[in-house]
Motif scaffolding. Structure first.
Motif, PDB file in Angstrom:
ATOM      1  N   PHE A  13      11.744  13.491   5.880  1.00 24.10           N
ATOM      2  CA  PHE A  13      10.749  12.542   5.356  1.00 24.10           C
ATOM      3  C   PHE A  13       9.323  12.905   5.726  1.00 24.10           C
ATOM      4  CE2 PHE A  13      14.595  10.062   6.279  1.00 24.10           C
ATOM      5  CZ  PHE A  13      14.932   9.708   5.000  1.00 24.10           C
ATOM      6  N   LEU A  14       9.027  14.189   5.835  1.00 23.25           N
ATOM      7  CA  LEU A  14       7.652  14.566   6.138  1.00 23.25           C
ATOM      8  C   LEU A  14       6.957  14.944   4.835  1.00 23.25           C
ATOM      9  CD1 LEU A  14       8.400  16.711   9.269  1.00 23.25           C
ATOM     10  CD2 LEU A  14       7.350  14.473   9.205  1.00 23.25           C
ATOM     11  N   GLY A  15       5.686  14.563   4.735  1.00 19.64           N
ATOM     12  CA  GLY A  15       4.955  14.874   3.512  1.00 19.64           C
ATOM     13  C   GLY A  15       5.415  14.054   2.331  1.00 19.64           C
ATOM     14  N   ILE A  16       5.800  12.794   2.607  1.00 18.82           N
ATOM     15  CA  ILE A  16       6.257  11.928   1.533  1.00 18.82           C
ATOM     16  C   ILE A  16       5.084  11.470   0.653  1.00 18.82           C
ATOM     17  CG2 ILE A  16       7.277   9.667   1.060  1.00 18.82           C
ATOM     18  CD1 ILE A  16       9.355  11.465   1.900  1.00 18.82           C
ATOM     19  N   CYS A  17       3.888  11.327   1.266  1.00 18.98           N
ATOM     20  CA  CYS A  17       2.750  10.822   0.488  1.00 18.98           C
ATOM     21  C   CYS A  17       2.465  11.698  -0.734  1.00 18.98           C
ATOM     22  CB  CYS A  17       1.512  10.661   1.354  1.00 18.98           C
ATOM     23  SG  CYS A  17       1.776   9.628   2.793  1.00 18.98           S
ATOM     24  N   ALA A  39       0.813  -1.206   0.000  1.00 21.73           N
ATOM     25  CA  ALA A  39       0.000   0.000   0.000  1.00 21.73           C
ATOM     26  C   ALA A  39       0.852   1.265   0.000  1.00 21.73           C
ATOM     27  CB  ALA A  39      -0.922  -0.013   1.213  1.00 21.73           C
ATOM     28  N   VAL A  40       2.145   1.149   0.332  1.00 18.22           N
ATOM     29  CA  VAL A  40       3.049   2.303   0.430  1.00 18.22           C
ATOM     30  C   VAL A  40       2.441   3.413   1.295  1.00 18.22           C
ATOM     31  CG1 VAL A  40       4.738   3.645  -0.831  1.00 18.22           C
ATOM     32  CG2 VAL A  40       3.671   1.742  -1.931  1.00 18.22           C
ATOM     33  N   LEU A  41       2.011   3.027   2.493  1.00 19.74           N
ATOM     34  CA  LEU A  41       1.454   3.997   3.434  1.00 19.74           C
ATOM     35  C   LEU A  41       2.407   4.188   4.607  1.00 19.74           C
ATOM     36  CD1 LEU A  41      -2.253   2.826   3.673  1.00 19.74           C
ATOM     37  CD2 LEU A  41      -1.398   4.874   2.573  1.00 19.74           C
ATOM     38  N   GLY A  42       2.200   5.301   5.315  1.00 17.76           N
ATOM     39  CA  GLY A  42       2.980   5.532   6.525  1.00 17.76           C
ATOM     40  C   GLY A  42       4.459   5.695   6.242  1.00 17.76           C
ATOM     41  N   MET A  43       4.746   6.505   5.209  1.00 19.06           N
ATOM     42  CA  MET A  43       6.134   6.610   4.778  1.00 19.06           C
ATOM     43  C   MET A  43       7.026   7.386   5.744  1.00 19.06           C
ATOM     44  SD  MET A  43       6.929   5.061   2.040  1.00 19.06           S
ATOM     45  CE  MET A  43       6.035   3.703   2.697  1.00 19.06           C
ATOM     46  N   CYS A  44       6.483   8.393   6.461  1.00 16.51           N
ATOM     47  CA  CYS A  44       7.411   9.217   7.262  1.00 16.51           C
ATOM     48  C   CYS A  44       8.149   8.394   8.306  1.00 16.51           C
ATOM     49  CB  CYS A  44       6.814  10.438   7.928  1.00 16.51           C
ATOM     50  SG  CYS A  44       5.233  10.982   7.476  1.00 16.51           S
ATOM     51  N   VAL A  68      -0.453  10.951  12.586  1.00 10.85           N
ATOM     52  CA  VAL A  68      -0.799  11.153  11.181  1.00 10.85           C
ATOM     53  C   VAL A  68      -0.296  10.016  10.297  1.00 10.85           C
ATOM     54  CG1 VAL A  68      -1.206  13.614  11.051  1.00 10.85           C
ATOM     55  CG2 VAL A  68       1.119  12.778  11.154  1.00 10.85           C
ATOM     56  N   ASN A  69       0.072   8.894  10.914  1.00  7.91           N
ATOM     57  CA  ASN A  69       0.435   7.726  10.116  1.00  7.91           C
ATOM     58  C   ASN A  69      -0.828   7.191   9.439  1.00  7.91           C
ATOM     59  OD1 ASN A  69       1.136   5.217   9.150  1.00  7.91           O
ATOM     60  ND2 ASN A  69       2.553   4.823  10.828  1.00  7.91           N
ATOM     61  N   CYS A  70      -0.846   7.245   8.100  1.00 12.31           N
ATOM     62  CA  CYS A  70      -2.108   6.913   7.417  1.00 12.31           C
ATOM     63  C   CYS A  70      -2.467   5.442   7.583  1.00 12.31           C
ATOM     64  CB  CYS A  70      -2.087   7.293   5.948  1.00 12.31           C
ATOM     65  SG  CYS A  70      -0.523   7.807   5.293  1.00 12.31           S
ATOM     66  N   VAL A  71      -1.503   4.583   7.924  1.00 11.80           N
ATOM     67  CA  VAL A  71      -1.825   3.170   8.130  1.00 11.80           C
ATOM     68  C   VAL A  71      -2.883   3.033   9.222  1.00 11.80           C
ATOM     69  CG1 VAL A  71      -0.939   0.940   8.853  1.00 11.80           C
ATOM     70  CG2 VAL A  71       0.457   2.407   7.425  1.00 11.80           C
ATOM     71  N   ILE A  72      -2.700   3.773  10.316  1.00  9.21           N
ATOM     72  CA  ILE A  72      -3.586   3.625  11.461  1.00  9.21           C
ATOM     73  C   ILE A  72      -4.982   4.143  11.145  1.00  9.21           C
ATOM     74  CG2 ILE A  72      -3.958   4.295  13.853  1.00  9.21           C
ATOM     75  CD1 ILE A  72      -0.960   4.331  14.197  1.00  9.21           C
ATOM     76  N   LEU A  73      -5.069   5.361  10.641  1.00 11.34           N
ATOM     77  CA  LEU A  73      -6.376   5.925  10.299  1.00 11.34           C
ATOM     78  C   LEU A  73      -7.042   5.067   9.229  1.00 11.34           C
ATOM     79  CD1 LEU A  73      -8.269   8.263  10.921  1.00 11.34           C
ATOM     80  CD2 LEU A  73      -7.279   9.478   8.999  1.00 11.34           C
ATOM     81  N   GLY A  74      -6.233   4.615   8.278  1.00 13.33           N
ATOM     82  CA  GLY A  74      -6.765   3.790   7.193  1.00 13.33           C
ATOM     83  C   GLY A  74      -7.425   2.521   7.710  1.00 13.33           C
ATOM     84  N   ARG A  75      -6.790   1.847   8.672  1.00 13.60           N
ATOM     85  CA  ARG A  75      -7.368   0.601   9.199  1.00 13.60           C
ATOM     86  C   ARG A  75      -8.648   0.866   9.967  1.00 13.60           C
ATOM     87  NH1 ARG A  75      -6.510  -2.088   5.588  1.00 13.60           N
ATOM     88  NH2 ARG A  75      -7.558  -3.829   6.589  1.00 13.60           N
ATOM     89  N   GLN A  76      -8.721   2.013  10.686  1.00 19.91           N
ATOM     90  CA  GLN A  76      -9.958   2.320  11.409  1.00 19.91           C
ATOM     91  C   GLN A  76     -11.107   2.466  10.425  1.00 19.91           C
ATOM     92  OE1 GLN A  76      -9.339   1.891  14.427  1.00 19.91           O
ATOM     93  NE2 GLN A  76      -7.161   2.097  14.083  1.00 19.91           N
ATOM     94  N   GLU A  77     -10.852   3.251   9.386  1.00 14.21           N
ATOM     95  CA  GLU A  77     -11.899   3.544   8.407  1.00 14.21           C
ATOM     96  C   GLU A  77     -12.250   2.295   7.599  1.00 14.21           C
ATOM     97  OE1 GLU A  77     -13.660   6.089   7.885  1.00 14.21           O
ATOM     98  OE2 GLU A  77     -14.334   6.049   5.803  1.00 14.21           O
ATOM     99  N   ALA A  78     -11.230   1.528   7.207  1.00 13.44           N
ATOM    100  CA  ALA A  78     -11.479   0.425   6.288  1.00 13.44           C
ATOM    101  C   ALA A  78     -11.926  -0.842   7.006  1.00 13.44           C
ATOM    102  CB  ALA A  78     -10.221   0.138   5.464  1.00 13.44           C
ATOM    103  N   PHE A  79     -11.537  -1.028   8.257  1.00 19.30           N
ATOM    104  CA  PHE A  79     -11.842  -2.310   8.879  1.00 19.30           C
ATOM    105  C   PHE A  79     -12.516  -2.203  10.239  1.00 19.30           C
ATOM    106  CE2 PHE A  79     -11.403  -6.568  10.384  1.00 19.30           C
ATOM    107  CZ  PHE A  79     -11.417  -7.338   9.235  1.00 19.30           C
TER     108      PHE A  79
END
Lengths: 210, 193
Positions: free
Chosen positions: B23-27, A24-29, A110-121
């Motif tokens: 690495f902030l705002g990488i998305c 998914a290439v999420l939570g990159m930071c 702001v790790n999108c993995v976490i918010l994403g799992r709440q919303e999606a699952f």
């Protein structure tokens, strides 16, 4: 979903098929910023797993109470609460690591993995599956982080978990523990991941044809 | 004072570039950076939101959080998100052209880690109001620079013959790594002077 097989699938898909980092290439930071040593990666992975697990638990329990219009805000507040908790926990238990990770602990919010799992699952499933999903995704995320961390520390410092591996004749590739190394390592790992996934796909399509 | 502000600006713009060093705002960096024009507009919207965030963070830090420091994270997130929402409505009413130019990016940016990042870093460094705004300008400008550079490079790579497994994110990441290496050179600029 109620068979033991189904539960196992919910857990395992986070490890490979829907791996949050490689697929998914999420939570990159956090993936790139704190993986300069194996131990930092492990701490970040564990912190994320903790937040993901308990946020999913709470969101799943409250899924019938949370109004649809304010759900994202509610998730964020729940997540931020657990992140604050983890921040204080780490500061109390392992102050050295907490210092090195710095603001990136707070940025788990702001790790999108976490918010994403709440919303999606978690928002649409019962507590059991939601927890399995969170555990699978969290472990998958930590695994990916650890892989990057191990590569970067081995090449950039010649050590693993602070134990020297290559001996004194090894000239460390300093660039690997600096920011560019994060990009390179993830880039090449993705490359390997893609190649393996593609080879698997071709093989299974041959099998189904035969 | 002026020199200090300039130093904060240059440091955030080039040396500690938010995208390439923190690495902030990488998305958005990986997602939106395939067209030069879009990258430019996203960058501008970014600078705009960052300045508002710096203001909001300063206000929260001075007036509210001295009484309840453990609420920092939660209040930052909520205040930033709602301020941006509010400003978006205001712009829509008063300046439709600007609203059109920033478009969908404004609400999207709110969930960007760089925005929370700037509030946290500015707090950790103990910046005041003016320093915070200059820091936001530098950081936003740095992100815009990285986005535009990346978009330019990606427009070029479209015509290249690249192996299939390499296409997409893998290639972007390796390009980003090389860019990041180039930006590391700026660190020497000041230690030498």
């Amino acid at each position: 979903m109620n068979t033991p097989d189904g539960h196992w699938d919910v857990f395992v898909k986070g490890l490979w098929k829907e791996n949050p980092v490689f697929v998914a290439v999420l939570g990159m930071c956090p993936t790139l910023a704190v993986t300069n040593t194996a131990i930092n990666s492990l701490a970040m992975g564990a912190a994320t797993l903790f937040v993901l697990f308990f946020s999913s638990l709470l969101v799943s329990l409250l899924r019938k109470v949370i109004a649809k219009q304010v759900r994202i805000t509610t998730y964020i507040v729940i997540i931020a609460t657990f992140v604050s908790l983890v921040d204080m926990l780490l500061a109390a238990l392992v102050p050295d690591i907490h210092k090195e990770l710095g603001a990136f602990i707070a940025l788990i919010v702001v790790n999108c993995v976490i918010l994403g799992r709440q919303e999606a699952f978690a928002a649409s499933n019962r507590v059991g599956p939601a927890l399995l999903d969170a555990a699978g995704m969290g472990v998958g995320f930590s695994m990916a982080l650890l892989m990057i961390g191990v590569v970067r520390e081995l090449l950039g410092n010649g050590s693993l978990f602070d134990i020297p591996v290559f001996g004194s004749s090894f000239e460390p590739w300093i660039v690997m523990i600096l920011p560019p190394g994060g990009f390179f390592t993830l880039g090449f790992l993705l490359l390997i991941f893609n190649t393996v996934a593609r080879r698997r796909a071709t093989r299974s399509s041959i099998v189904t044809k035969a | 004072m002026a020199q200090e502000l300039l130093w904060i600006f240059i440091s955030a713009l080039l040396i500690n570039n938010f995208t390439l060093a923190y690495f902030l705002g990488i998305c958005p960096f990986l997602g939106v950076s395939n067209k030069l024009d879009t990258a430019m507009r996203l960058g501008l919207a970014n600078i705009f939101v960052m300045i508002i965030t710096a203001l909001a963070a300063w206000a929260l830090n001075t007036f509210v959080l001295i009484y309840a420091p453990y609420l920092r994270l939660i209040s930052f997130i909520i205040v930033i998100a709602s301020t941006v929402q509010f400003v978006e409505m205001a712009i829509k009413k008063w300046s439709p052209e600007l609203f059109k130019a920033l478009g969908i990016f404004l609400p999207l940016i709110t969930t960007n880690c760089a925005i929370l990042g700037i509030a946290l870093f500015a707090t950790n460094k103990g910046y005041g109001l003016i320093e915070g705004i200059v820091y936001a300008l530098g950081a936003g400008g740095g992100m815009t620079l990285a986005l535009v550079l990346m978009a330019g490079i990606r427009e070029e790579t479209r015509v290249l013959d690249i192996p299939d497994v390499m296409k997409g994110t893998a290639l972007s990441l390796i390009v980003a790594g090389i860019l990041s290496m180039a930006f590391m050179g700026f660190a020497g600029m000041f230690s030498a002077a």
